[in-house]
Design an enzyme around this catalytic site. Sequence first.
Site, PDB file in Angstrom:
ATOM      1  N   GLY A 213       0.827  -1.210   0.000  1.00 10.55           N
ATOM      2  CA  GLY A 213       0.000   0.000   0.000  1.00 10.55           C
ATOM      3  C   GLY A 213       0.849   1.243   0.000  1.00 10.55           C
ATOM      4  CG  ASN A 214      -0.322   4.617  -1.580  1.00 12.18           C
ATOM      5  OD1 ASN A 214      -1.008   5.496  -1.074  1.00 12.18           O
ATOM      6  ND2 ASN A 214      -0.749   3.874  -2.595  1.00 12.18           N
ATOM      7  CB  ILE A 215       1.606   7.101   3.584  1.00 15.91           C
ATOM      8  CG1 ILE A 215       2.327   8.086   2.665  1.00 15.91           C
ATOM      9  CG2 ILE A 215       2.548   6.049   4.135  1.00 15.91           C
ATOM     10  CD1 ILE A 215       3.375   8.939   3.397  1.00 15.91           C
TER      11      ILE A 215
END
Length: 403
Positions: A213-215
């Site tokens: 995922g990413n932030i």
Amino acid sequence: MRVLLGVTGGVAAYKAAIVLRRLKEDGHTVRVIPTAAALQFVGRATWEALSGLPATSDTFDNVPAVEHVKLGQQADLVLVAPATADFLAQLAHGEARDLLGNALLATRAPVVVAPAMHTEMWEKASTRANVATLRERGITVIEPAVGRLTGPDSGPGRLPEPDEIVAAAYAALDGKSPGTRASSIPWGDLVGTRVLITAGGTREPIDAVRYLGNISTGHQGFALAEAARERGADVTVVAANVVLPVSEGVTRIDVETSRELAEAVRATASDVVIMAAAVADFRPRETAATKIKKDGSGTLTLELVETEDILRGLVEAGGRFVVGFAAETGDDAASALDHARTKARRKGADLLVFNPVGGGRGFGDVPNEVTILDAQGEEVARAAGSKLAVAHAVLDAVVSRRH
Ligand code: CTP
């Protein structure tokens, strides 16, 4: 400019429809707030059809948009015509019984009121005192005309003709030409436009419980949805793993992976697409059905494959106005802005919104700073401030480039 037109309950309410027409003919955006009593004389459909915008009366309509405050804050001029004796009393006392009362409390714009009532009411000591109070406070109270009133009686108390009301309203703007007053947030310039916004960050499953995922939090995408809604667009948000609520009137489609996001974008008809989501560039080739165990080797190798470039697909398909986002960091090869310029040329979207990230910048509920580029990498605009302010700057660029 943006004009708030308050209409209160009197027979002369029909003349306010002509005032509204004149203001629209002069190029202004007019939002009408009829009081409940005004709706006894002229119905909401008339106000909405003539203004092209919602004409709500109640403080508790559209609560998530905080309209009772925003309408007053965003107005360049507030005009109330006709203004009843009862309304003048409320205004003199700062009462906020309905949406109009709230908007008047929340505004710093010039306020002009055009009273209309029977002569006895206009001459009543209480009304005279209220008018004097309002004038002392800098509110323009237009002198009523003398003539035929609702019944057989005649005298001072008649609503002046629409052209006189409009002229008095313009005169109240400190002598500035109404056309030169900058409106930062237009009302209704996206009415009838279908805007699709992707927001958040995709998750690409590795196994039954893990993902890549990413932030990204979705704050900028959701601010865009709120801003587009405020401007009258028909808004759909494709939300990739976002925990925030959407504004009222926005359609929400929740997705997890880049593949689901691509499908949702394809399935939704739109005129403008804003790709604010952080879409994974790669996903694991295989997703293990069960939780991957350590095998004692001390390493785990995942094979990643590129995901579909949704933005490129949209640009190639044509027919929609496409806006991309580029969150960039600078490196030895080039500055963050130069990377964004190269990306703008490579992606070919109508607009590419670049924001520098890294060191806590850009992600979450924090102010943002963007440079908006065209497909040649040329700067169209810069904006900094809250994510909502940045959202409006992006939409300003969309509106001006689409025409
Ligand atoms: N985007 C997309 N589909 C992808 C990846 C990104 O539509 N598979 C969109 C993003 O929503 C964003 C824009 O493309 O609007 C730029 O995303 P970014 O990841 O910065 O672009 P990339 O082409 O992947 O460039 P980079 O090589 O820098 O990762």
